[in-house]
Design an enzyme around this catalytic site. Sequence first.
Site, PDB file in Angstrom:
ATOM      1  N   ASP A 170     -70.517  53.052  19.711  1.00 59.89           N
ATOM      2  CA  ASP A 170     -69.651  52.484  20.745  1.00 59.89           C
ATOM      3  C   ASP A 170     -69.612  50.973  20.582  1.00 59.89           C
ATOM      4  O   ASP A 170     -70.507  50.382  19.965  1.00 59.89           O
ATOM      5  CB  ASP A 170     -70.142  52.843  22.154  1.00 59.89           C
ATOM      6  CG  ASP A 170     -69.150  52.369  23.226  1.00 59.89           C
ATOM      7  OD1 ASP A 170     -67.958  52.689  23.100  1.00 59.89           O
ATOM      8  OD2 ASP A 170     -69.547  51.662  24.161  1.00 59.89           O
ATOM      9  N   SER A 171     -68.568  50.368  21.138  1.00 63.69           N
ATOM     10  CA  SER A 171     -68.463  48.909  21.085  1.00 63.69           C
ATOM     11  C   SER A 171     -69.598  48.256  21.880  1.00 63.69           C
ATOM     12  O   SER A 171     -69.923  47.102  21.649  1.00 63.69           O
ATOM     13  CB  SER A 171     -67.118  48.482  21.655  1.00 63.69           C
ATOM     14  OG  SER A 171     -66.987  48.998  22.968  1.00 63.69           O
TER      15      SER A 171
ATOM     16  N   CYS B 130     -66.189  55.934  21.528  1.00 66.59           N
ATOM     17  CA  CYS B 130     -65.464  54.771  22.041  1.00 66.59           C
ATOM     18  C   CYS B 130     -63.991  55.129  21.911  1.00 66.59           C
ATOM     19  O   CYS B 130     -63.507  55.366  20.800  1.00 66.59           O
ATOM     20  CB  CYS B 130     -65.801  53.550  21.189  1.00 66.59           C
ATOM     21  SG  CYS B 130     -64.831  52.089  21.570  1.00 66.59           S
TER      22      CYS B 130
ATOM     23  N   GLU C 136     -69.761  45.946  32.735  1.00 66.91           N
ATOM     24  CA  GLU C 136     -70.803  45.364  31.867  1.00 66.91           C
ATOM     25  C   GLU C 136     -71.569  44.265  32.605  1.00 66.91           C
ATOM     26  O   GLU C 136     -72.755  44.074  32.399  1.00 66.91           O
ATOM     27  CB  GLU C 136     -70.182  44.784  30.587  1.00 66.91           C
ATOM     28  CG  GLU C 136     -69.615  45.821  29.644  1.00 66.91           C
ATOM     29  CD  GLU C 136     -70.601  46.290  28.569  1.00 66.91           C
ATOM     30  OE1 GLU C 136     -71.546  45.566  28.257  1.00 66.91           O
ATOM     31  OE2 GLU C 136     -70.418  47.421  28.069  1.00 66.91           O
TER      32      GLU C 136
ATOM     33  N   CYS D 141     -61.865  55.983  28.750  1.00 67.66           N
ATOM     34  CA  CYS D 141     -62.746  54.903  28.315  1.00 67.66           C
ATOM     35  C   CYS D 141     -64.159  55.296  28.718  1.00 67.66           C
ATOM     36  O   CYS D 141     -64.366  55.821  29.824  1.00 67.66           O
ATOM     37  CB  CYS D 141     -62.346  53.589  28.988  1.00 67.66           C
ATOM     38  SG  CYS D 141     -63.546  52.265  28.723  1.00 67.66           S
TER      39      CYS D 141
ATOM     40  N   HIS E 205     -66.631  53.763  29.742  1.00 68.74           N
ATOM     41  CA  HIS E 205     -67.222  53.148  30.932  1.00 68.74           C
ATOM     42  C   HIS E 205     -66.767  53.810  32.225  1.00 68.74           C
ATOM     43  O   HIS E 205     -67.448  53.716  33.237  1.00 68.74           O
ATOM     44  CB  HIS E 205     -66.829  51.666  31.009  1.00 68.74           C
ATOM     45  CG  HIS E 205     -67.535  50.803  30.033  1.00 68.74           C
ATOM     46  ND1 HIS E 205     -67.385  50.944  28.681  1.00 68.74           N
ATOM     47  CD2 HIS E 205     -68.412  49.783  30.201  1.00 68.74           C
ATOM     48  CE1 HIS E 205     -68.125  50.046  28.064  1.00 68.74           C
ATOM     49  NE2 HIS E 205     -68.760  49.320  28.974  1.00 68.74           N
TER      50      HIS E 205
HETATM   51  N1  DGL Z   1     -66.115  51.766  24.928  1.00 69.31           N
HETATM   52  C1  DGL Z   1     -64.744  51.369  24.944  1.00 69.31           C
HETATM   53  C2  DGL Z   1     -63.818  52.577  25.144  1.00 69.31           C
HETATM   54  O1  DGL Z   1     -64.246  53.690  25.381  1.00 69.31           O
HETATM   55  C3  DGL Z   1     -64.421  50.363  26.010  1.00 69.31           C
HETATM   56  C4  DGL Z   1     -65.103  49.056  25.890  1.00 69.31           C
HETATM   57  C5  DGL Z   1     -64.405  48.049  25.031  1.00 69.31           C
HETATM   58  O2  DGL Z   1     -63.296  47.582  25.377  1.00 69.31           O
HETATM   59  O3  DGL Z   1     -65.010  47.697  24.053  1.00 69.31           O
HETATM   60  O4  DGL Z   1     -62.629  52.405  25.075  1.00 69.31           O
END
Ligand code: DGL
Length: 270
Positions: A7-8, A70, A162, A194, A196
């Site tokens: 993930d990012s 992600c 975050e 997403c 999050h």
């Molecule tokens: N984890 C990313 C997603 O599921 C969102 C966070 C980001 O923008 O890096 O899209």
Amino acid sequence: MAVGVFDSGLGGLTVLDALTKRLPDVPFVYFGDNAHAPYGVRTADDIFNLTCAATERLWAEGCDLVILACNTASAAALKRMQETWVPADKRVLGVFVPLIEALTERQWGDNSPPREVAVKHVALFATPATVASRAFQRELAFRAIGVDVEAQPCGGVVDAIEQGDEILAEALVRSHVEALKRRMPTPEAAILGCTHYPLMEKVFQDALGARVKVYSQANLVAESLADYLQRRPQFAGLGTQSKFLTTGDPAYVSNKATQFLRRKITFEAV
Ligand code: DGL
């Protein structure tokens, strides 16, 4: 055997949590690219290059199969990776397809022509990069016809989560839901596209109303991976240890992750 989870940043931990519950005997190596997050405002080229670098690192950990937990990477980079970059003895899978299969009531690998499905109006909440990629609509069109998708780029929500600012995150979610409802007043289903957003699922559900079915990915992805490993056990790589890697500051990221999942998580530097 070990499976890589990318993930990012921290959001993919919601997916990791569901994976470890569903597959308690599988070691998972998690890679959070915290130094470069958020991805949601980056260009597709940028997301492709960063995601490839992280995937190579997970391969080096003995994870022949990497899950892009992600949506932004799955939407903006995965197709290009699979078509131009992933070698034959490795696999990279994303988080969109299990969700679309659930939405369209299809089994994995059902490649029959697209057909009419029960759901006709779908609201998609995702990052700006995911919405801009139109990957969700593209994958859906392979499987279903006559589904109207209205996508809402949810700027600011990932940052607020975050930063641990729940009040701001809730206010932003409510305003994004209102904006979407002005364009699609009565969606039957809503996709939290997403990683999050499951943390804000109650707020989404409340703002959308009880009649809207909210699809969240973590459990769907876990089911899909369990099924995949049964059919393709050769892709469970040679790694034996679960670990958490980050491109960010391990102490800071560990602290945030522990708050995020409400259990102790210790990251190490990549
Ligand atoms: N984890 C990313 C997603 O599921 C969102 C966070 C980001 O923008 O890096 O899209």
